[in-house]
Design a protein around this motif. Structure first.
Motif, short mmCIF file in Angstrom:
data_model
loop_
_atom_site.label_atom_id
_atom_site.label_comp_id
_atom_site.label_asym_id
_atom_site.label_seq_id
_atom_site.Cartn_x
_atom_site.Cartn_y
_atom_site.Cartn_z
N CYS A 222 -1.15 -0.49 -14.39
CA CYS A 222 -2.44 -1.00 -13.93
C CYS A 222 -3.40 0.16 -13.76
O CYS A 222 -3.18 1.05 -12.93
N LYS A 223 -4.45 0.14 -14.54
CA LYS A 223 -5.46 1.19 -14.40
C LYS A 223 -6.38 0.83 -13.23
O LYS A 223 -7.22 -0.04 -13.35
N SER A 224 -6.16 1.50 -12.12
CA SER A 224 -6.88 1.15 -10.90
C SER A 224 -6.74 2.28 -9.89
O SER A 224 -5.73 2.98 -9.86
N ASP A 225 -7.77 2.44 -9.06
CA ASP A 225 -7.67 3.42 -7.97
C ASP A 225 -7.18 2.75 -6.68
O ASP A 225 -7.12 3.38 -5.63
N ALA A 226 -6.79 1.49 -6.76
CA ALA A 226 -6.33 0.77 -5.57
C ALA A 226 -4.93 1.22 -5.19
O ALA A 226 -3.99 1.11 -5.98
N SER A 227 -4.79 1.73 -3.99
CA SER A 227 -3.48 2.06 -3.46
C SER A 227 -3.24 1.34 -2.13
O SER A 227 -2.34 1.68 -1.38
N ALA A 228 -4.06 0.35 -1.86
CA ALA A 228 -3.90 -0.50 -0.68
C ALA A 228 -4.38 -1.90 -1.04
O ALA A 228 -5.13 -2.09 -2.01
N GLN A 229 -3.93 -2.87 -0.25
CA GLN A 229 -4.26 -4.27 -0.49
C GLN A 229 -3.85 -4.73 -1.89
O GLN A 229 -4.57 -5.49 -2.57
N LEU B 203 -12.59 -3.30 9.02
CA LEU B 203 -13.11 -1.93 8.95
C LEU B 203 -11.97 -0.91 8.97
O LEU B 203 -11.98 0.06 8.21
N THR B 204 -10.98 -1.14 9.82
CA THR B 204 -9.91 -0.18 10.01
C THR B 204 -8.97 -0.11 8.82
O THR B 204 -8.56 0.97 8.39
N PHE B 205 -8.62 -1.26 8.27
CA PHE B 205 -7.61 -1.30 7.21
C PHE B 205 -8.21 -1.59 5.83
O PHE B 205 -7.51 -1.49 4.83
N GLY B 206 -9.49 -1.98 5.79
CA GLY B 206 -10.09 -2.37 4.51
C GLY B 206 -9.53 -3.66 4.00
O GLY B 206 -9.54 -3.93 2.79
N ASN C 100 -9.83 16.61 -4.78
CA ASN C 100 -10.57 15.61 -5.56
C ASN C 100 -9.65 14.70 -6.37
O ASN C 100 -9.94 14.36 -7.52
N VAL C 101 -8.57 14.28 -5.74
CA VAL C 101 -7.58 13.45 -6.44
C VAL C 101 -7.91 11.97 -6.23
O VAL C 101 -8.01 11.50 -5.10
N ILE C 102 -8.10 11.27 -7.33
CA ILE C 102 -8.30 9.82 -7.31
C ILE C 102 -7.25 9.20 -8.21
O ILE C 102 -7.06 9.62 -9.36
N GLN C 103 -6.58 8.20 -7.69
CA GLN C 103 -5.55 7.52 -8.49
C GLN C 103 -6.18 6.89 -9.72
O GLN C 103 -7.24 6.28 -9.66
N GLU C 104 -5.48 7.05 -10.83
CA GLU C 104 -5.97 6.51 -12.10
C GLU C 104 -5.22 5.22 -12.49
O GLU C 104 -5.80 4.34 -13.13
N ALA C 105 -3.95 5.14 -12.11
CA ALA C 105 -3.15 3.97 -12.48
C ALA C 105 -1.92 3.91 -11.57
O ALA C 105 -1.57 4.89 -10.92
N TYR C 106 -1.30 2.74 -11.54
CA TYR C 106 -0.07 2.59 -10.76
C TYR C 106 0.82 1.56 -11.42
O TYR C 106 0.39 0.77 -12.27
N GLU C 107 2.08 1.58 -11.02
CA GLU C 107 3.04 0.53 -11.36
C GLU C 107 3.73 0.08 -10.08
O GLU C 107 4.08 0.90 -9.23
N LEU C 108 3.94 -1.22 -9.96
CA LEU C 108 4.62 -1.79 -8.81
C LEU C 108 5.65 -2.79 -9.29
O LEU C 108 5.34 -3.63 -10.14
N GLU C 109 6.86 -2.69 -8.76
CA GLU C 109 7.93 -3.60 -9.16
C GLU C 109 8.66 -4.13 -7.93
O GLU C 109 8.84 -3.41 -6.93
N ILE C 110 9.10 -5.38 -8.02
CA ILE C 110 9.91 -6.01 -6.97
C ILE C 110 11.16 -6.56 -7.66
O ILE C 110 11.07 -7.21 -8.71
N SER D 293 0.86 -1.19 0.00
CA SER D 293 0.00 0.00 0.00
C SER D 293 0.89 1.23 0.00
O SER D 293 2.07 1.15 0.32
N TRP D 294 0.30 2.36 -0.38
CA TRP D 294 1.05 3.61 -0.35
C TRP D 294 0.08 4.77 -0.14
O TRP D 294 -1.13 4.66 -0.38
#
Length: 882
Positions: free
Chosen positions: A60-67, A548-551, A34-44, A25-26
């Motif tokens: 990745c086109k996604s608003d997910a920034s956790a889990q 509930l706390t962390f989603g 009114n900022v919503i994430q549109e995409a992200y990249e993650l590398e290991i 997560s980040w």
């Protein structure tokens, strides 16, 4: 401007020794609204330059920034991995943000070391410490080195004379035969070319030490009879080769200068018994012997990447004074779990001894009766003339005061420092009000958490108990999850909740469970060692609260079988959907109990069945979230039948509750069990019972956490504030007025005349009634989770004003960033300041608003109970008239 502030792994900034692929997560930061994430990249990657990637998400086109759970990632053991992520939002792209993590031993079949012990079988009742050591050679240039370590008992691990890491009381307390944690450390900088030495000091701890409380037949050796160490180090050289160094029968052992160490009784250290250079190569001092190999089931080992016990706050003493009886006492000004560090000069044979305790008696003298059998003593004997700094290593103590029994010369404040000790958790929740007494209450709640979250959620930190009582943990969970990042702490402990469940799904009263099988000599626990309503429901309530706390769905997946088994246990032992079973604590230590009894007046059939319904309802929600459709149908039907039975049994034909207690009405309202047509009558019944007690509560463990909620959720915020702000007995602020710095076990633990409630069970550092903190956050400050978008992905910010407060400030540092609410009442208007983190939204509600004077760009409209508006991320300042 768009940036990633930090990347977290399983909600932690650091993971060293993890044995699964973590969730990532980040938090995003932007100067726009009114900022919503549109995409992200993650590398290991295996290297910091990211040339050897083992995972790349691509765009990745996604608003997910956790889990974020990478798939198809294979991790090697004892290896460092590098992580980076970047995000796109509001037409911008962030720079890469980077972090790293270290794995432990990923597969237990890879362990090559063995458990080695310096104790003999005859030492089973001995509380001494021991050394174990071994030597090895580093012949090439080292690229990296990692060691994984655990023990039967407690350990401090050393390489070349230097303690490895900053953790304390490792490997912690788990249900050892089913679950034993190991810790991993990067030790590259500890090594040198040529001969090296590694070793540890071991002590009894929870594993073989005295644990339990008076009346239990078996007081020590709950898990085993001898301490032992297991370690495995991998050394990788720059030429690409590697070497493994492990504990084996070539290691040697000896007695350590820790001549006595017990969790309850403290530590005795004789410096004359130190072996100089014991953890360095070519040690020639001391009498060493061959270690013994101990057999153990390696399948129960699991890596612990975070959430380990550490020395935290440093507390300086306030004064040194002499009591009327002539004792010299140090006052640290704060009740806490801590270790005292002593810095002093002395001669060979001089002894320093401090006895720790919580409170002074009514005459201002040392009071230790409430410690029961615990001694809480530290003792150091000088091995030679000189100046020393000493702090115990294999115990912890709950105290505010320390009696100086012996000390070389005149003790001064600068000779002493207390280091608070608890699980290393990041502070996430902050609250402040215009009322100093409420601020002190918030302080006391926080320090109750710190004092009792020492690897497991204990009931108290001072007497001969300190057990993981499940009831305390259950009712305090929502408050704890606000104040600190409890994810790693609870995730580890819930594994033991499941491990110690009975075959039928019953949940132990204490976890780890040292009672079952030993309860025969205790008047209370001989009636049953598991499955009490509100206590056992920790198996449901805590995973749900974490969700509930962390989603976080992952914790629901991990605990799902445990949750389901507990519901099935209640169903199996219910009679026509009325649940009751053996020993029930009920509304524990409620003030409406009969004289001399711990059991409140609310019937067990009612409290048990209320929790049966409540937990079943939460389990249905968990099943829905995880897509377990068959379970949703089956347990929804069960829930409906329990509720129907509750209503037909505990309400009479006139709509009155059959039990005329505060707690009965509270659980009926908060658990949503009151028939709709009798709901208002139930509310009025609660108000009538409150008035009967002159506005005071008489509730115990079951009713107290939800009292203010039951009022505020049903149109009586004013009465909730009045209850909260009572400052005479019994009330939360009574303790504050009596000088408390933590929360007490009993409403009247210390009476106005200075006398005590009792000596038998009277802790002054018991966090359970600190569960009122949940109401302070969710209602007074108005920071609420939306169950449909948990983890504050969508927050509901709805502070309820009252109590003649001029202002309330609160902040929760969620997985998405800080959510803030700050309301202040001015002569002509009320101002609400709100912060909504990037990539989230919120509903903002204005309590009692008649007119919005300045909306800061938001569109407020009349809602069901208030004026409200939908808000995107950003900072807002709203002015309105109430």
């Amino acid at each position: 401007m768009l940036k990633i502030n930090e990347i977290r792994m399983d909600y932690e900034k650091e993971q060293i020794g993890i044995t699964h692929v973590p969730e990532f997560s980040w938090t995003l930061e932007s100067d726009k609204r009114n900022v919503i994430q549109e995409a992200y990249e993650l590398e290991i990657a295996e290297d910091p330059s990211f040339e050897n990637k083992i995972y790349a998400s691509g765009n990745c086109k996604s608003d997910a920034s956790a889990q974020i759970q990478p798939e198809g990632v294979n991790l090697a053991s004892q290896k460092k991995y590098f992580v980076r992520a970047k995000a796109k939002a509001a037409g911008e792209e962030s720079d890469w943000a980077e972090t790293s993590f270290v794995t432990g031993i990923m597969d237990n079949s890879q362990w090559k070391g063995v458990f080695v012990s310096a104790e003999e079988e005859a030492d089973k009742d001995n509380s001494k410490g021991t050394y174990v050591r071994g030597e090895f050679t580093v012949s090439k240039q080292v690229k990296e080195a990692f060691v994984s370590v655990t023990a039967l008992g407690l350990y401090n691990f050393y390489i070349n004379g230097k303690k490895v890491g900053h953790d304390e009381l490792t490997p912690g307390w788990t249900s050892y035969r089913k679950h034993l944690c190991f810790q991993t450390y990067e030790v590259t900088d500890y090594l040198k070319e040529g001969k090296n030495a590694a070793g540890a000091i071991l002590a009894a701890g929870w594993y073989k030490g005295k644990m339990g409380f008076d009346g239990l037949a078996k007081r020590r050796n709950h898990y085993g009879e001898n301490t032992a160490l297991l370690s495995q180090m991998v050394i990788r050289y720059t030429d690409g080769t590697e070497e493994t160094v492990v504990t084996d029968e070539s290691w040697r052992g000896a007695d350590a200068p820790v001549v006595f160490a017990e969790i309850y009784d403290g530590e005795i250290y004789d410096a004359a018994k130190e072996i100089k250079g014991w953890a360095e190569p070519d040690c020639t001092e001391g009498t060493w012997k061959q270690v013994r190999k101990l057999e153990y089931d390696f399948s129960v080992l699991t890596g612990q990447g975070s959430g380990k016990v550490s020395l935290m706050d440093e507390v300086k003493p306030k004064e040194i004074f002499t009591t009327p009886e002539g004792d010299t006492v140090i006052d640290f000004g704060q009740n806490m779990s801590a270790l005292i560090q002593v810095h002093a000069a002395g001669k060979k044979g001089d002894v320093i001894r401090l006895d720790c305790f919580e409170v002074l008696d009514s005459k201002g003298n040392v009071y230790v009766d409430n410690l029961r059998g615990a001694k809480e003593s530290l003792q150091y004997t000088f091995g030679e003339d000189g100046t020393i700094t000493y702090r115990p290593s294999f115990t912890f103590m709950g105290f505010r005061y320390a009696k100086i029994v012996s000390f070389p010369g005149e003790p001064k404040l600068e000779n002493f420092t207390a280091n608070a000790i608890h699980t290393n958790m990041e502070r996430t929740g902050f609250i402040e009000t215009s009322n100093p007494d409420l601020n002190q209450l918030a302080h006391n709640i926080l320090w109750g958490l710190k004092s009792n979250f020492v690897d497991v959620p204990t009931d108290c930190p001072q007497r001969d108990e300190r057990l993981g009582w499940t009831g305390d943990a259950e009712i305090f969970c929502r408050t704890a999850c606000f104040l600190e990042n409890t994810y790693s702490f609870y995730r580890k402990w819930l594994r033991d909740v499941e491990a110690d469940q009975t075959e039928e799904g019953g949940v132990a009263h204490v976890v780890p469970d040292i009672i079952s099988g030993n309860e025969g000599d205790n008047w209370l626990l001989e009636q049953g060692s598991h499955s009490a309503a509100a206590w056992a429901d920790v198996a449901i309530v805590n995973p749900w609260t974490m969700y509930l706390t962390f989603g976080d769905k992952e914790i629901l997946k991990i605990q799902y079988n445990s949750m389901k088994n507990w519901i099935n246990f209640m169903r199996e032992y219910s009679v026509d959907y009325i649940w009751n079973y053996k020993l029930q604590f009920g509304d524990w230590v409620a003030l409406d109990a009969e004289e001399g009894s711990y059991f409140g007046a609310t019937p067990n059939d009612l409290t048990c069945t209320a929790y049966f319904a409540y937990s079943t309802g939460l389990f249905v929600k968990a099943a829905e979230i995880l897509g377990r459709t068959d379970d949703v149908k089956e347990y929804s039907d069960l829930y409906d039948k329990i509720v129907d039975k509750f209503q037909r049994t505990f309400y009479d034909e006139n709509g009155e509750m059959t039990a005329q207690t505060q707690t009965a009405h509270i659980v009926a309202l908060y658990f949503r069990l009151a028939p709709e047509k009798y709901k208002e009558k139930t509310v009025q019944g609660l108000l009538r019972l409150l008035e009967k007690e002159n506005g005071h509560l008489v509730t115990g463990f079951v009713g107290t956490p939800y009292f203010c909620h039951a009022l505020s959720q049903n149109g009586h915020v004013k009465e909730a504030y009045e209850l909260l702000l009572k400052d005479d007995f019994p009330s939360w602020l009574y303790q504050v007025k009596m000088g408390a710095t933590t929360v007490w076990e009993h409403w009247d633990g210390l009476k106005p005349d200075g006398t005590m409630w009792s000596a038998d069970m009277n802790s002054f550092n018991h966090y359970a009634y600190g569960s009122i903190g949940e109401w302070l956050v969710r209602v007074m400050a108005g920071l609420e989770v939306d169950e449909k978008k948990p983890g504050y992905k969508h927050a509901v910010i709805y502070p309820r004003m009252g109590g003649d407060l001029d202002y309330v400030k609160a902040e929760y540092r969620s997985v998405y960033g800080p959510v803030k609410s700050f309301w202040e009442v001015k002569p002509e208007e009320t101002v609400l300041h709100v912060s909504v983190p990037a990539n989230t939204t919120a509903t903002i509600c204005l309590d009692g608003a008649k007119e919005v004077k300045a909306a800061d760009g938001l569109a407020f409209a009349a809602g069901k109970d208030c004026m409200q508006a939908e808000a995107g991320s950003g900072d807002y300042e709203i002015h309105f008239v109430r």
